[in-house]
Enzyme design. Structure first.
Site, PDB file in Angstrom:
ATOM      1  N   GLY A 250       0.835  -1.200   0.000  1.00 49.54           N
ATOM      2  CA  GLY A 250       0.000   0.000   0.000  1.00 49.54           C
ATOM      3  C   GLY A 250       0.868   1.246   0.000  1.00 49.54           C
ATOM      4  O   GLY A 250       0.810   2.052  -0.915  1.00 49.54           O
ATOM      5  N   THR A 479       2.516  -6.034   6.215  1.00 48.17           N
ATOM      6  CA  THR A 479       3.220  -5.624   7.424  1.00 48.17           C
ATOM      7  C   THR A 479       3.322  -6.723   8.468  1.00 48.17           C
ATOM      8  O   THR A 479       4.135  -6.634   9.378  1.00 48.17           O
ATOM      9  CB  THR A 479       2.466  -4.432   8.030  1.00 48.17           C
ATOM     10  OG1 THR A 479       1.060  -4.695   7.899  1.00 48.17           O
ATOM     11  CG2 THR A 479       2.777  -3.156   7.282  1.00 48.17           C
ATOM     12  N   GLY A 520      -1.356   1.153  12.781  1.00 49.00           N
ATOM     13  CA  GLY A 520      -2.125  -0.083  12.687  1.00 49.00           C
ATOM     14  C   GLY A 520      -1.848  -1.091  13.777  1.00 49.00           C
ATOM     15  O   GLY A 520      -2.764  -1.569  14.454  1.00 49.00           O
ATOM     16  N   ALA A 521      -0.582  -1.431  13.967  1.00 50.66           N
ATOM     17  CA  ALA A 521      -0.246  -2.506  14.905  1.00 50.66           C
ATOM     18  C   ALA A 521      -0.658  -2.132  16.321  1.00 50.66           C
ATOM     19  O   ALA A 521      -1.292  -2.924  17.027  1.00 50.66           O
ATOM     20  CB  ALA A 521       1.249  -2.811  14.839  1.00 50.66           C
ATOM     21  N   ILE A 625       8.437  -4.591  20.647  1.00 52.92           N
ATOM     22  CA  ILE A 625       8.390  -5.188  19.315  1.00 52.92           C
ATOM     23  C   ILE A 625       7.445  -6.388  19.399  1.00 52.92           C
ATOM     24  O   ILE A 625       7.637  -7.293  20.223  1.00 52.92           O
ATOM     25  CB  ILE A 625       9.807  -5.609  18.870  1.00 52.92           C
ATOM     26  CG1 ILE A 625      10.720  -4.371  18.775  1.00 52.92           C
ATOM     27  CG2 ILE A 625       9.750  -6.362  17.548  1.00 52.92           C
ATOM     28  CD1 ILE A 625      10.231  -3.262  17.847  1.00 52.92           C
ATOM     29  N   ASN A 627       6.562  -8.593  16.949  1.00 50.88           N
ATOM     30  CA  ASN A 627       7.095  -9.774  16.273  1.00 50.88           C
ATOM     31  C   ASN A 627       8.454  -9.372  15.700  1.00 50.88           C
ATOM     32  O   ASN A 627       8.533  -8.532  14.804  1.00 50.88           O
ATOM     33  CB  ASN A 627       6.143 -10.245  15.162  1.00 50.88           C
ATOM     34  CG  ASN A 627       6.678 -11.456  14.404  1.00 50.88           C
ATOM     35  OD1 ASN A 627       7.855 -11.518  14.039  1.00 50.88           O
ATOM     36  ND2 ASN A 627       5.818 -12.427  14.145  1.00 50.88           N
ATOM     37  N   GLY A 698       4.728   2.846  16.498  1.00 49.86           N
ATOM     38  CA  GLY A 698       4.818   2.535  15.066  1.00 49.86           C
ATOM     39  C   GLY A 698       6.259   2.330  14.625  1.00 49.86           C
ATOM     40  O   GLY A 698       7.171   2.990  15.120  1.00 49.86           O
ATOM     41  N   GLY A 700       6.842   0.906  10.951  1.00 48.82           N
ATOM     42  CA  GLY A 700       6.951   0.745   9.496  1.00 48.82           C
ATOM     43  C   GLY A 700       7.455   1.981   8.780  1.00 48.82           C
ATOM     44  O   GLY A 700       8.162   1.890   7.780  1.00 48.82           O
ATOM     45  N   GLU A 701       7.077   3.140   9.269  1.00 51.61           N
ATOM     46  CA  GLU A 701       7.502   4.379   8.607  1.00 51.61           C
ATOM     47  C   GLU A 701       8.759   4.961   9.231  1.00 51.61           C
ATOM     48  O   GLU A 701       9.509   5.692   8.580  1.00 51.61           O
ATOM     49  CB  GLU A 701       6.363   5.397   8.642  1.00 51.61           C
ATOM     50  CG  GLU A 701       5.189   4.935   7.796  1.00 51.61           C
ATOM     51  CD  GLU A 701       3.962   5.808   7.955  1.00 51.61           C
ATOM     52  OE1 GLU A 701       3.576   6.079   9.113  1.00 51.61           O
ATOM     53  OE2 GLU A 701       3.388   6.216   6.937  1.00 51.61           O
TER      54      GLU A 701
HETATM   55 MO1  MOS Z   1       0.524   5.605   5.165  1.00 47.05          MO
HETATM   56  S1  MOS Z   1       1.556   6.844   3.925  1.00 47.05           S
HETATM   57  O1  MOS Z   1      -0.482   6.579   6.050  1.00 47.05           O
HETATM   58  O2  MOS Z   1      -0.042   4.321   4.350  1.00 47.05           O
END
Ligand code: MOS
Length: 744
Positions: A250, A479, A520-521, A625, A627, A698, A700-701
């Site tokens: 995504g 993810t 999300g997580a 963490i 996973n 978070g 991922g970013e």
């Molecule tokens: Mo993110 S850029 O909010 O999928």
């Protein structure tokens, strides 16, 4: 029995079942349980769902000009072709929302505002017939003057008002403090337009039963997407169902409903048959959304010792006139380093180029390319080490609002990384290391990413057989969501992971936060945690003990001096609890972000200027963490994204016509295997008890933020050529040598 359990995060959490780790599942790097489905082609992606009934295929006709008024659309030649069923000319699909904000259907009506804008949909019995006939739709338009270039529009840039962050954030008197500073840096950095370039192209299948629409698609935020689609179509939300169990990437490009979904829904309704619409790769590039190019001026004023007194980050980004979104490029500068006088501003210039929208770490990903590059320049000017400079400016509290940090391990990340990498924090001395025709350079940068949380719900069912089932409309965009939710439920309920199943990606399930902004997580995971707490209360009640005296392990409850199998407690009746997590005061009263540090070694060819990344180490601290394997994998992805942003990624827009020139994976370069060295990721143990009941943040970013600057700082160290215009392609290295003389 069905129950509802809600938890609002108003204060820090104490010790939890996750800390006790009795089942030993949480945090472990267990494999994704859906992994085998994906690698063997059995996971059903958007375009692959098999529906009863004869499916028709749609192909979108898009604009071949960048700015025009449509005068006529003549579908007759297309309609005369064998197999063609319909040509859908409906403004509702001209511009469905490409972002998570308000839906934006059809408000352009008749105006072409960018190259690649959808015009109509040709529907046929086969994909090939639709694609063929799409070329026969006769579109006539009157050309308009177009604005295609951010550089030439920057003088017309304006304050767009507050977006996902305030457009202007100030403190103290920047101008005065900057003017009075002993050492100053004033540099402007530019970054190009970028494309998400997810593997899976956008695709939708729409099918109606009476007034009820089911849409199979590939989306990040299902609840939001249901609302957007309903609004675009002018139907009741209750009549729209979205199914999106697997998403082939995504990165922000699937946050919003796209035109293919709206067209598929309109065509399916008209024809009374299911309709499939997929974008071609070129259409994904030209018709969905992009990350804006940026112009970023950074000014830093410091004492001779290196203490920052004034810091400003003034940014200009582009979007279409109709879209308010601006890339929040200054976001990290708000909180990363100290300094009493501060200014962060965002201006937007209107252009006739594809919608710019959120892409992985909107803000930090490009903002830190500028900020962390500037910090390297400042360190050199001061004659101190890059880490030393950052340590001198480590703030005690959030330097803008004065809020305490929920947790912040920036210095630990730098120290751990320096030790592992063998980093010498001596002042930068470019061009000092060489092996044959390769110049060797080392660079570092920090990483930061604001932590975000959203309300999220999940239903957890504990069955009498000692299995659990988790249901939420949350998405897994690659993810690892499926697996971490499984782990959270397993740890909380004392079950082996394989006894827990997880169902995601269907709008009829409890509404979740979805996947976006790295929330999300923690958000969806916390809802599972809350639901499990509700189940534990029920178990405790039936055993007559308090929940805190209850230990759950391997499908049994230990409490009140006995060990009881779940089967004996549940007596054939499942326990079902819907848990809802809501961010609360703890979020407002602390400043929350994840932190990290990147260390890089590059080799730059002294003849060709070509850069090869030789080593890349990222140390990250993002709370618990969930996973180890999926979190590490997220960081690998971020590092690779970072290599792309430093060295190759760049959407080229023809400034004369608005044509997006490099609209495919052959011409829009992302790192391939040969561009990526052995990557190293270290996740520091951290618990952020103010962030979520999971104590996670978070990641991922975070992992992309700053990487590109570590690489370009290393290029400077190798070559003496400072990158201020990303990406650092070899022609820029050569041009730097031509004007400044080679470093060695
Ligand atoms: Mo993110 S850029 O909010 O999928």
């Amino acid at each position: 029995m069905s129950n509802v359990h809600t938890f609002q995060m108003n204060e820090r959490v104490g010790e939890t079942r996750l800390d006790r780790d009795v089942q030993g599942v949480i945090g472990k790097g267990i494999d994704r349980f859906e992994g085998p489905l994906k690698v063997s082609g059995r996971a059903t992606y958007a375009y692959e769902h098999k529906l009863p009934g004869r499916v028709a295929y749609g192909f979108i006709v898009t604009s071949g000009v960048g700015s025009a008024k449509i005068v006529g659309i003549d579908p007759m030649r297309a309609l005369s072709k064998a197999g063609v069923l319909d040509v859908v000319i409906d403004d509702r699909a001209v511009r469905a929302a490409a972002d998570a904000g308000d839906p934006q259907p059809a408000r352009v009506g008749g105006e072409i505002t960018h190259f690649g804008q959808p015009i109509c949909l040709v529907v046929a019995e086969t994909f090939e017939a639709a694609r063929d006939a799409a070329k026969l739709v006769d579109v006539t338009s009157e050309a308009r003057a177009g604005l295609y270039d951010l550089q030439s529009e920057q003088a017309n840039a304006y304050d767009p008002g507050d977006g996902i962050m305030p457009s202007v954030i100030e403190k103290g008197d920047f101008d005065k403090a900057f003017a009075a500073s002993e050492v100053t840096l004033d540099a402007t950095y530019t970054t190009p337009s970028q494309s998400h370039s997810a593997m899976e192209p956008h695709a939708s299948i729409a099918s109606w039963e009476g007034e009820k629409l089911t849409l199979y698609g590939s989306y990040q935020l299902i609840q939001v997407n249901v609302g957007q689609l309903a609004k675009a179509l002018g139907v009741d939300k209750a009549n729209v169902e979205i199914v999106s169990p697997y998403i082939g990437g995504g990165f922000g490009g699937k946050l919003g409903i796209g035109p293919e979904a709206v067209y598929a829904a309109i065509a399916a309704k008209t024809l009374g048959r299911p309709v499939k619409v997929a974008l071609t790769r070129a259409q994904v590039y030209q018709t969905t959304s992009r990350r804006s190019d940026t112009i970023q001026r950074i000014r830093i004023g410091a004492s001779r010792e290196g203490v920052i007194e004034a810091i400003a980050h003034d940014t200009i980004t582009a979007n279409t006139k109709e879209d308010a979104f601006f890339e929040p490029a200054g976001i990290s500068t708000v909180f990363l380093y100290g300094g009493a006088n501060r200014q962060v501003t965002h201006k937007k210039a209107d252009v006739n180029v594809l919608l710019s929208s959120a892409m992985r770490a909107p803000g930090e990903a490009v903002g830190m390319l500028a900020l962390e590059n500037a910090m390297d320049e400042l360190a050199e000017q001061l004659g101190i080490g890059p880490i030393a400079l950052r340590k001198l400016n480590e703030p005690e509290v959030d330097p803008q609002e004065g809020l305490p940090f929920s947790s912040r391990m920036l210095i630990e990340c730098m120290d751990e990384g320096a030790a592992r990498f063998g980093w010498s924090d001596a002042p930068v001395k470019p061009g000092a290391k060489r092996e044959g025709e390769w110049l060797i350079g080392h660079g570092m940068s920090t990483a930061s990413r604001k932590n975000m949380l959203m309300k999220s719900s999940a239903r957890v069912t504990l069955s009498a057989e000692g299995t659990a089932h988790v249901e939420t409309d949350m998405t897994d965009i690659g993810t690892g969501t499926y697996t971490i939710l499984q782990q959270i439920a397993a740890e909380m309920l004392g079950l082996p992971a394989e006894k827990v199943t997880v169902e995601l990606g269907h709008s009829t399930l409890p509404p979740s936060a979805g996947s976006g902004g790295s929330w999300g997580a923690s958000s969806a995971g916390s809802s599972v945690y809350v639901a499990c707490e509700g189940i534990i209360e029920k178990i405790a009640e039936s055993l007559g003990v308090s929940p805190s005296d209850l230990t759950l392990k391997d499908g049994t409850a230990i409490g009140g001096n006995k060990q009881t199998a779940f089967a004996d407690i549940l007596k054939g009746e499942p326990i079902v609890v819907t848990g809802t997590f809501k961010p609360g005061k703890a979020y407002k009263e602390t400043h929350q972000a994840s932190y990290g540090a990147h260390f890089c070694e590059v080799r730059v060819n002294a003849v060709t200027g070509e850069t090869r990344v030789k080593r890349l180490l990222t140390v990250a601290a993002a709370g618990r963490i969930l996973n180890e394997k999926t979190a590490t994998s997220q960081c690998y992805g971020g590092q690779i994204f970072g290599i792309g942003s430093a060295l190759m990624e760049e959407l080229i827009i023809d400034p004369r016509t608005g044509l997006m020139v490099n609209h495919d994976l052959a011409e829009y370069h992302v790192p391939v295997n040969a561009d990526v060295p052995q990557l190293e990721v270290v996740l520091l143990p951290e618990r952020d008890t103010a962030a979520s009941p999971l104590a996670s943040k978070g990641i991922g970013e975070l992992a992309i933020s700053g990487v590109g600057a570590a690489i370009t700082n290393a290029i400077y160290d190798a070559t003496g050529v400072r990158v201020r215009d990303y990406p650092m392609t070899l022609d820029k290295v050569l041009a730097g040598w031509a004007t400044k003389g080679k470093a060695s």
